[in-house]
Design a protein around this motif. Sequence first.
Motif, short mmCIF file in Angstrom:
data_model
loop_
_atom_site.label_atom_id
_atom_site.label_comp_id
_atom_site.label_asym_id
_atom_site.label_seq_id
_atom_site.Cartn_x
_atom_site.Cartn_y
_atom_site.Cartn_z
N ASN A 63 0.53 -1.53 0.87
CA ASN A 63 -0.09 -0.25 0.29
C ASN A 63 0.76 1.31 -0.08
O ASN A 63 0.55 2.23 -0.38
CB ASN A 63 -0.34 -0.26 0.86
N ALA A 73 -1.22 -0.86 -8.85
CA ALA A 73 -2.57 -1.02 -7.90
C ALA A 73 -1.38 -2.07 -8.08
O ALA A 73 -0.41 -2.82 -7.29
CB ALA A 73 -3.48 -2.17 -8.90
N TYR A 75 -2.62 -5.95 -5.35
CA TYR A 75 -3.60 -7.43 -5.52
C TYR A 75 -2.94 -8.76 -4.24
O TYR A 75 -2.17 -9.32 -4.36
CB TYR A 75 -3.55 -7.97 -6.52
N VAL A 79 -10.78 -6.28 2.36
CA VAL A 79 -11.15 -5.46 3.13
C VAL A 79 -11.13 -4.74 4.72
O VAL A 79 -10.11 -3.45 4.50
CB VAL A 79 -12.46 -5.09 2.82
N LEU A 82 -7.87 -3.60 4.30
CA LEU A 82 -6.83 -2.18 3.57
C LEU A 82 -8.10 -0.98 4.69
O LEU A 82 -7.10 -0.01 4.23
CB LEU A 82 -8.20 -2.28 1.80
N GLU A 86 -5.25 2.98 4.78
CA GLU A 86 -5.74 3.84 4.79
C GLU A 86 -5.43 4.15 6.48
O GLU A 86 -5.33 5.88 5.66
CB GLU A 86 -7.08 3.33 5.05
N PHE A 93 -7.77 4.69 -1.32
CA PHE A 93 -7.82 3.85 -1.59
C PHE A 93 -8.72 2.95 -2.70
O PHE A 93 -9.80 3.22 -1.76
CB PHE A 93 -6.79 2.78 -1.83
N VAL A 95 -11.02 -0.34 -4.89
CA VAL A 95 -11.48 -0.84 -4.69
C VAL A 95 -12.08 -1.21 -6.22
O VAL A 95 -13.27 -1.03 -6.55
CB VAL A 95 -11.98 -2.08 -3.88
N THR A 98 -12.94 -7.69 -6.63
CA THR A 98 -13.18 -8.75 -5.67
C THR A 98 -13.21 -9.68 -6.49
O THR A 98 -14.20 -10.71 -6.91
CB THR A 98 -14.56 -8.67 -4.83
N VAL A 225 -6.62 -3.32 -5.77
CA VAL A 225 -6.66 -1.97 -4.94
C VAL A 225 -5.87 -0.83 -6.18
O VAL A 225 -5.03 -1.85 -6.61
CB VAL A 225 -6.16 -1.56 -3.53
N THR A 226 -6.51 0.68 -6.46
CA THR A 226 -5.51 1.17 -6.74
C THR A 226 -6.07 2.79 -6.34
O THR A 226 -6.77 1.79 -5.06
CB THR A 226 -6.11 1.16 -8.58
#
Length: 268
Positions: A63, A73, A75, A79, A82, A86, A93, A95, A98, A225-226
């Motif tokens: 991250n 991104a 992978y 969540v 994540l 954050e 970020f 999503v 999934t 995630v990007t």
Amino acid sequence: MKNAAFKLAGIALSLSLAWSASAAPLRIAADPVPHAEILNFIKKQDPSLDLQVVELTSGVNANELLANGDVDANYFQHVPYLKDQEKALGKTFAVAATVHIEPLGIYSHKHKDLKSLPEGATIAVPNNATNLSRALFLLQSKGLIKLDSKFSDPASTLATPKDIVENPHNVKILEIESPQIPRSLDDVDLAVINGNYALEAGLTPAKDALGLESAAHNPYANILVTNPQLAKDPRIKELAKDLTSPQVAEFIRQHYNGSVIPVSAPQS
């Protein structure tokens, strides 16, 4: 005329930059197993999508790489992890897809089942907040401990060993960095191991685990995630479509035999 020329030049520059971005390789940070393996399968299935897979090594925060623009991104995560990241990084970020579930498992080199667990047994668990909580919920589901009743939703509440209210076997919880836990199997009675690290260690979660998370209603599905500004990038959208395709779902089912479970695509 000059103003019109400047405007046209600006439009041309914007189009050129947009074309350059879409033509550039898409850099994805991923754990070697199963994430990079899945991405390498996509590279063969969709050669028009120029993927550059950056395999993560221990101690690298994917991250932070994403926040710094070193990759486009990543992978590797779910969540709840994540959201915790954050907060820690002060970043937001996006999503993009999934993809799959890697059920967390309980393993042992010393015991054949959970019923034979001795008094005062030592259980190794991940030391990061989200997977530590996840491990405690798994141990509770198998009857080894009981958490305070306020911890009812594993997706939104993070439990710690201090929140154990019943411990019938007087087990000792030993917190270890997730990638190192498989190496502790000879030194502890039980180890709670993330699916990707179990696979990397040569374990087959569906066969070797003494207890596994349920895949049903599991909040820990792994995600693509990007950064928000790349969320609508055509390359990200194409990768998200590939990752959730029936072909990738079938690859996951056949290659991992229930140790990794696709969540977004119907069986083909």
